[in-house]
Every structure is written in C-alpha cells, then in structure tokens.
Enzyme design. Structure first.
Site, PDB file in Angstrom:
ATOM      1  N   GLN A   8      -7.702  10.553  11.381  1.00 47.23           N
ATOM      2  CA  GLN A   8      -7.953  11.436  10.233  1.00 47.23           C
ATOM      3  C   GLN A   8      -7.685  12.904  10.554  1.00 47.23           C
ATOM      4  OE1 GLN A   8      -9.292  10.174   6.956  1.00 47.23           O
ATOM      5  NE2 GLN A   8      -8.067   8.658   8.003  1.00 47.23           N
TER       6      GLN A   8
ATOM      7  N   SER B 117      -4.265  -0.652  -5.478  1.00 45.62           N
ATOM      8  CA  SER B 117      -4.953  -1.411  -4.436  1.00 45.62           C
ATOM      9  C   SER B 117      -4.951  -2.873  -4.843  1.00 45.62           C
ATOM     10  CB  SER B 117      -6.390  -0.909  -4.278  1.00 45.62           C
ATOM     11  OG  SER B 117      -7.097  -1.773  -3.412  1.00 45.62           O
TER      12      SER B 117
ATOM     13  N   GLY C 118      -1.601   8.436  -8.924  1.00 46.68           N
ATOM     14  CA  GLY C 118      -2.625   7.422  -8.767  1.00 46.68           C
ATOM     15  C   GLY C 118      -2.370   6.585  -7.548  1.00 46.68           C
TER      16      GLY C 118
ATOM     17  N   HIS D 122       0.827  -1.211   0.000  1.00 45.70           N
ATOM     18  CA  HIS D 122       0.000   0.000   0.000  1.00 45.70           C
ATOM     19  C   HIS D 122       0.862   1.262   0.000  1.00 45.70           C
ATOM     20  CE1 HIS D 122      -3.862   1.958   0.499  1.00 45.70           C
ATOM     21  NE2 HIS D 122      -3.375   2.703   1.466  1.00 45.70           N
TER      22      HIS D 122
ATOM     23  N   HIS E 295     -10.320   3.144  -1.089  1.00 46.88           N
ATOM     24  CA  HIS E 295     -10.518   2.807   0.327  1.00 46.88           C
ATOM     25  C   HIS E 295     -11.359   1.539   0.374  1.00 46.88           C
ATOM     26  CE1 HIS E 295     -10.052   4.964   4.397  1.00 46.88           C
ATOM     27  NE2 HIS E 295      -8.875   4.815   3.828  1.00 46.88           N
ATOM     28  N   ASN E 296     -10.857   0.509  -0.333  1.00 48.53           N
ATOM     29  CA  ASN E 296     -11.656  -0.701  -0.545  1.00 48.53           C
ATOM     30  C   ASN E 296     -11.797  -1.566   0.702  1.00 48.53           C
ATOM     31  OD1 ASN E 296     -11.634   0.173  -3.197  1.00 48.53           O
ATOM     32  ND2 ASN E 296      -9.937  -1.149  -3.786  1.00 48.53           N
TER      33      ASN E 296
ATOM     34  N   ASP F 180      -4.946  15.136   0.240  1.00 49.04           N
ATOM     35  CA  ASP F 180      -3.868  15.036  -0.754  1.00 49.04           C
ATOM     36  C   ASP F 180      -3.874  16.241  -1.686  1.00 49.04           C
ATOM     37  OD1 ASP F 180      -2.592  12.711  -0.009  1.00 49.04           O
ATOM     38  OD2 ASP F 180      -3.878  11.407  -1.190  1.00 49.04           O
TER      39      ASP F 180
ATOM     40  N   LYS G  34      -6.285  13.717  -8.076  1.00 44.81           N
ATOM     41  CA  LYS G  34      -5.773  12.398  -7.703  1.00 44.81           C
ATOM     42  C   LYS G  34      -6.958  11.519  -7.334  1.00 44.81           C
ATOM     43  CE  LYS G  34      -2.352   9.858  -5.201  1.00 44.81           C
ATOM     44  NZ  LYS G  34      -1.715  10.116  -3.929  1.00 44.81           N
TER      45      LYS G  34
ATOM     46  N   GLN H  20     -10.649   3.938  10.223  1.00 44.44           N
ATOM     47  CA  GLN H  20     -10.610   5.239  10.870  1.00 44.44           C
ATOM     48  C   GLN H  20     -11.999   5.878  10.878  1.00 44.44           C
ATOM     49  OE1 GLN H  20      -9.360   4.126   8.130  1.00 44.44           O
ATOM     50  NE2 GLN H  20      -7.300   4.802   7.704  1.00 44.44           N
TER      51      GLN H  20
ATOM     52  N   ASP I 211      -4.973   7.300 -11.910  1.00 43.80           N
ATOM     53  CA  ASP I 211      -5.520   5.951 -12.007  1.00 43.80           C
ATOM     54  C   ASP I 211      -5.607   5.319 -10.629  1.00 43.80           C
ATOM     55  OD1 ASP I 211      -3.069   4.093 -11.449  1.00 43.80           O
ATOM     56  OD2 ASP I 211      -2.350   5.672 -12.777  1.00 43.80           O
TER      57      ASP I 211
END
Length: 739
Positions: free
Chosen positions: A319, A540, A537, A54, A100-101, A122, A96, A245, A500
C-alpha cells in the site's frame, strides 16, 4: 521463489503453470502470438494480473459500454483514477467507489482498511484533496458469530484508517442478508475537491522523462491480489491471507500532502496510484494511455523484504505507493519535496518511444512486453446470458399482502430489523467531523459537506436495494439510481453524476451474467432519465462462497450539488404544527420488502415498479420547493414503507410526534415499499405556496405529544407509538444483536 527456481518458458507452457496464475489456454496462446515467443515467468505474471477480470473487465466491458458517461458537467469520465464533475467557479468534484470484498472476507480489518486507502489514492492521484469518505457494506445475518466478527472488524478497519488519515467518513449504508454470509461486500467511496487547472492524468508523456517511485517500500503482501479478486471464495481461500495487504494510514496522510504539493509543480508530467497489480498496472497503463513505453530498473525499487524477484516486485500490492513521471533533470526537486515529508522518492526508469514495457534486474533484461498488450488488449468475452430460472416464476406469482395482526408490533419489529435499525453503532466509530466541514452528519438521507470559501455544499449517498435487483434486475437497477437521486434531492442537492460498484457472482454462469446485463440496462436508463452520467466505477465479480452467489448488488454512489447551504434539508421533524405531506401513491408492493422478509423469512414475487419520468418530475418539484424555502423536512420512503419513514422523522427530532391519516388497505398504507415517495413537512403559512408547487397530499401534522398516531380513512386508530420507545428499539437493535 528465487530467480534460479522459476520455471522456464517451456515448463510454463507444458506444465500449464499459467493456469495457476489465472490465464486460460486460449489466453496463453494469445500472449505467445503477441510476443512471437513463449513468455518467461515474470511476463506470464504481468499478463495474468493485467488480464484478470479485476484489472481488464474482460467479462464486463461489453455491458459497461451501455452506461451514459458524458454530460455538460463531466470533465473526466471512466478511464482515469476517478471521475471529475464541474461544480462551477472553476471548481470540480472528484469521486469514485471501489470494492475490497475478497480481502475483507479473509482478513476483515486490513481488507477494509486498505480498501479505504486505495480509493483515497485514486482521488488524490487526480490532483484533488479528499474531503469525505462513504462506504456501502453487506453482511450475512448478525445471529452468526462469524458475521459478527466480520462486521465488527470491517467497521473497525474503516474507522482505523479513515480516522487516522483525517478524512471524515460521513455516510453510507449497511444491509444484512443471508446470501452475504460467506462473502461480505465492502465498497468504499471517496469524494475530493479540485480546481480545474490542477487536474492531473495518469499518463507517461515525453520520451526521456524520468519514472519515479514514491511512498512506502515494496513487500510481498498482496501478490496476485487482483487474480485472487477474480475467482470464487472457497474453503482454501483462508490460505490466501498473504494476498491481503496491510495499510499504514499515517504514511498515506504524508503521501497525500506530498502529492498535493507535487501537483503544484510544473515538473510533474503524470501520476498514478499503484493499486491492483501494483507496479505492473501503474507502469503499463501510464505508458499505454500516452502511447509511449517505459523502461524500469527493478534494483532501484525500495524493498522491505530481502531477495524479492522481479515477479514479486511487479505483482506486489503493497500500500501507499505512487508511480510518477517527471521532467528530465528535475528529479532532485522531487526527492527534496518527498524527503520533507519523510518519504522516499527514487528514480527507477524512463519514458521511451517504442511503446514497450521493459524491465531490467541485476543487469539483465527480465521482461519485454508491449504496454498496450497489457493495458488494452486483454481479450473481451461476450458471455452467454440466460434469464434466471426463478424470474419467470416470481413474475407469474399472484402477490398477496402479508398478514399483520398488530400494526404497532409490526412497526416495532421493523424498526429493529438490522437493515432498518439505527447504524449509530457503526458511525459512532467514525470521525465524521474532522476537517470541520460536515454540515449533515450520518443518519439522514444524504451527507452534506461544505465547499469551503463558497456558499455551496456537496450532498453524497450510496444506495442499492439488492433484494429488488435479485427479484427483477432491470427494475431494481432503475430503483438503485432513483433512490440515490431521491436521497440527494431530500437533502437539498441537485444530483450530478454517479460512480458504481458492480458486485456480482461468477459471470461465467449465464444466469449471473443475465443479472449483470439487466441491472446495467436498468441503471443506464435511470441515469439517462435523471441526467446523472456514470463517471467511473468498479466491477467485482466472483462474489460466491461454495457456489452460492450473493444477491446482485450494483451499488450506486451519487454526489449532488447544494447550490446554497441554506437549502440543506434533513429528514427529522422541525416543529409542532407543521403540516405532514406524502408525495406519491402507495400500492400493495411487498416483493423484496422488509415486511415480506420478516414475516416469511425469504423474499419472492415482483419487486416494486418505478416510472422514471414520474420520479424525475417529483424530484424536480421537491427540489424547487426546497430551494424556494417552502420545506421544513424531507425524507424518502424506502425500506419499511411510510410507517417507518414517518417514525424515523419523529425519532430524529426531540419531543415531537405526528398524527397522520393514511388511505387504502392498512398493511399496504403502512408498510408497502412503493417507489418515488417522499414524506415532507411544511410550515402552516407555506401551505398554499407548497401545494401550488408540488403534487402532494396533506396527511396530518407534527405534534408536540412525542407520539406517532396513524389513522385509517375511517379515522380508526391503526397504531399509536411512543417516540422514545421507538427510538430505544431502533437504536438498541444492532448493539443488542452484537452482545
């Protein structure tokens, strides 16, 4: 675990505690070599998150290097918080996309909400004001109660965060396929605007400068979130709920305003979001990018839970936090600025020259690691790749056109397939008009947002047909980029660049790695041909549940420039009497199509093919015709084929229909999913000028009958459908499935 109870370096090695954190035996031996000693518990934690897939892209870097990342408009490519592209007049667009799968599979509301929060940070960490959000979502079939729950909660989480923070969610896509049942995909994209001189980097320059922590306090949420995102989901993943989170959009709204004010101050040296791996990644990356070191005193970290250890503080993914570097002696200005917004800003360290990340806690040194080792020296793996067994079988299949008895019934059934059906149920929960700059709202080919103070607009879209990519990763990769560009062009925009989000299964499986390689090859070729470089990008991996991978889903987020807002074009018909044109030829291509899935219950065979040079030529012709004022409406032909595209253009209008005549075998003419096709309407008086500018075939005209009638070349009626009835079926499909 308190400091007293943490295993010592010898125990970490002998009991292989590092393996529980995600490090392999070889990686742990590398850490030992780098440090010249055994790492302690905190140091092992630092390496385990920074060397996770990651954070390090250790399995995907060799493939990612194939992407074209430069272009005359590119001001910042991959490597910073977000990419930046020049749009003229000293302005630039920053964007971007991230996934967050895994968190969304476990705790869908917070997983989706914090995905939105993270991508916004970001963008504003680059110095840009966020102006729009998009999302690309994948779920299993809506008949499943679990999928309904995930779908409802993910959408609520995105809406809850985006609406509270005051950034419009203007577009995206939702697709449904059984392979996503246990592992939904939640990809969030943020677009921001910036003036060239305000661009900031996440770099810690200047020995002796002060490292400050700003924003929300640190808790135990999200510890090892990056590692959790680098493994397959399983039955035990439910127990990892604490790794998800919790977001506070109101805190983030204050953080945006404070940071954008801070960026105007010459006291600021560098700024970075505390995203995946929290304090660890932000400090190590900022130091490494500047060729410097950082020393931090963890007692000064604002904590919302008692007794937190250095390990927990460094790995927390709480966060709404940023790490900043400011000029020495200017700290009080920063404290005052953040206090004005009710936010904490505390001094917690300094920049050093020796390139080390050094951590102190309660007067003791608790970690000392080279910053580069964490940020840059993760091992890079060249994974074995093997053509998927199904591929040759699908390529060899002789494809037959699916049998359709009743064309009208088939059209109505397609309009009610959840992937094609109206997503109004989704976007009605989003505030897409906040900031009052949204020119084209959700539901057309691409969203368009006004660039205030100019005549310009930004067109934006997300696209990926993962069925095509599963059938033929390289061809499907080309199509994903081409369709995104086609959507931008249909809206009157010039495609600029892409971000991406590469969602795949376990890269340690050679057949999955083959899917990754081939789809990136296809995307790269399309990006080169269409001149849309990749400016950033996210990867994941490990999107599997009980060993079953999702379809390869490399989502493309694209932004285009509308040079003048008068060029903005939408997909719905505009007035009766306009001529309907089709650009591009239709072939009997049904592999991976909505019709194939609907009739056979599965997908197989060859995906549609695409010729990128032809695609580019057609896009240029369409864009030039739009800019010349010759086009009334434009719509790209995608899922469901021409019959669906024409119906959608009628459904979006009020009281209009169309009469058209399509050549060739009826089922293919109506429902095939051949690429590089557009449905365009043109005023009758512009017929000659349009036909001179664009290679297109006139197939009919817009009528005031409120019906779509399609004939074959013998003038026999293939179908007549009432537009109100189609609209009702199309709009009602998803709410009906959710009942």
């Amino acid at each position: 675990m308190s400091l007293m109870l943490e295993p010592n370096p010898t125990q970490i090695k002998e009991e292989r505690i590092y393996a529980e954190m995600g490090l392999t035996d070889e990686e742990f031996a590398m850490v030992e070599r780098i440090l010249g000693r055994l790492p302690n518990y905190t140091e092992t934690g630092l390496f385990s998150v920074m060397w996770s897939e990651h954070c390090s892209y250790k399995n995907s870097k060799p493939v990612l290097r194939k992407f074209p990342t430069t272009g005359e408009r590119v001001l910042q490519g991959p490597g910073e918080g977000a990419g930046i592209v020049d749009i003229g007049d000293n302005q630039a667009v920053v964007f971007k996309m991230e996934s967050h799968n895994h968190p969304s599979a476990i705790e869908p509301y917070q997983g989706a909400a914090t995905g939105v929060g993270g991508i916004i940070r970001d963008v504003f960490s680059m110095g840009a004001r966020p102006v729009a959000l998009l999302n690309s979502l994948r779920f299993g079939e809506l008949q499943s109660p679990r999928v309904k729950y995930l779908f409802e909660e993910v959408v609520a989480g995105i809406a809850g965060y985006g609406n509270c923070i005051g950034i419009p969610t203007v577009g995206g896509e939702v697709q449904f396929d059984p392979c996503y049942e246990g592992n939904p995909l939640v990809n969030a994209m943020c677009v921001g605007l910036i003036n060239h001189e305000d661009i900031k980097k996440g770099q810690a320059h200047g020995a002796g400068n002060t490292v400050m922590y700003v924003g929300a306090s640190t808790g135990r949420d999200g510890i090892h979130g990056a590692t959790f995102a680098s493994e397959e989901l399983s039955e035990s993943s439910e127990a990892k709920r604490p790794a998800v989170q919790v977001g506070d959009p109101f805190m983030e709204k204050l953080l945006i305003e404070a940071c954008l004010e801070l960026i105007q101050s010459d006291a600021l040296v560098g700024i970075q979001d505390m995203g995946a791996a929290g304090l660890t990644s932000s400090s190590a990356e900022m130091a490494s990018k500047a060729g410097m070191g950082i020393e931090m005193y963890l007692d000064d970290v604002p904590q919302r839970e008692t007794g937190m250890t250095p390990y927990e503080m460094m790995l927390s993914e709480s966060q709404e936090r940023m790490l900043i570097v400011v000029k020495k002696g200017r700290e009080q200005e920063i404290v005052d600025l953040f206090e004005k917004y009710g936010l904490a800003a505390v001094t917690m360290g300094k920049v050093t020259e020796d390139k080390m990340l050094r951590l102190f806690h309660k007067g003791e040194k608790v970690a000392e690691v080279p910053a580069d080792a964490l940020a840059e020296e993760a091992p890079i793996y060249h994974k074995p790749s093997k053509e998927a067994a199904y591929f040759a079988e699908f390529q060899a299949m002789k494809m037959e056109t699916p049998k359709v008895e009743n064309y009208k019934e088939a059209l109505f059934a397609l309009l009610q397939q959840p992937t094609i059906a109206s997503k109004e149920w989704v976007y009605d929960q989003y505030d897409y008009q906040v900031r009052t700059s949204t020119v084209v709202t959700p539901g057309s080919d691409a969203a368009v947002v006004r660039v205030r103070g100019t005549e310009k607009g930004l067109a934006m879209t997300t696209d990926c047909n993962s069925r095509y990519i599963y059938l033929d990763p390289e061809m499907g990769g080309k199509i994903a980029v081409a369709e995104a560009a086609r959507n931008i062009v249909c809206s009157g925009g010039e495609p600029l660049a892409i971000t991406d989000c590469l969602n795949f299964g376990n890269p340690e499986k050679p057949e999955i790695f083959w899917q990754i390689e081939k789809s990136v090859d296809g995307m790269s070729e399309a990006c080169r041909t269409l001149q849309t470089p990749v400016i950033g990008g996210n990867v994941s991996m490990y999107n599997e549940r009980s060993g079953e991978a999702v379809y390869p889903t490399p989502t493309v987020g694209m932004v285009g420039l509308v040079h003048d807002l008068k060029h903005v074009t939408t997909q719905e018909f505009k007035q009766a009497g306009d001529l309907v044109y089709v650009i591009g030829e239709t072939k009997a291509e049904f592999g991976g199509s909505e019709l194939q899935k609907m009739i056979h219950g599965k997908i197989f065979g060859q995906s549609p093919s695409i010729d990128l040079d032809v695609e580019l030529k057609r896009q240029k012709q369409v864009l030039e015709a739009i800019q010349a004022g010759l086009v009334q409406s434009a719509h790209d032909v995608a899922e469901g084929g021409l019959a669906v595209a024409i119906s959608e253009s009628a459904i979006g209008a009020k009281g209009l229909g169309a009469t058209v005549k399509l050549d060739g075998e009826a089922t293919a003419a109506l429902f095939a999913e051949s690429q590089s096709r557009f449905v365009i309407t043109v005023k009758r008086e512009n017929k000659e000028a349009f036909e001179k500018a664009v290679e297109a075939i006139q197939v009919g005209e817009v009528t005031s009958t409120n019906e779509v009638t399609i004939h074959n070349e013998e003038n026999e009626v293939l179908l007549t459908a009432n537009v109100d009835e189609m609209r009702k079926a199309w709009k009602g499909a998803i709410p009906c499935l959710l009942k």
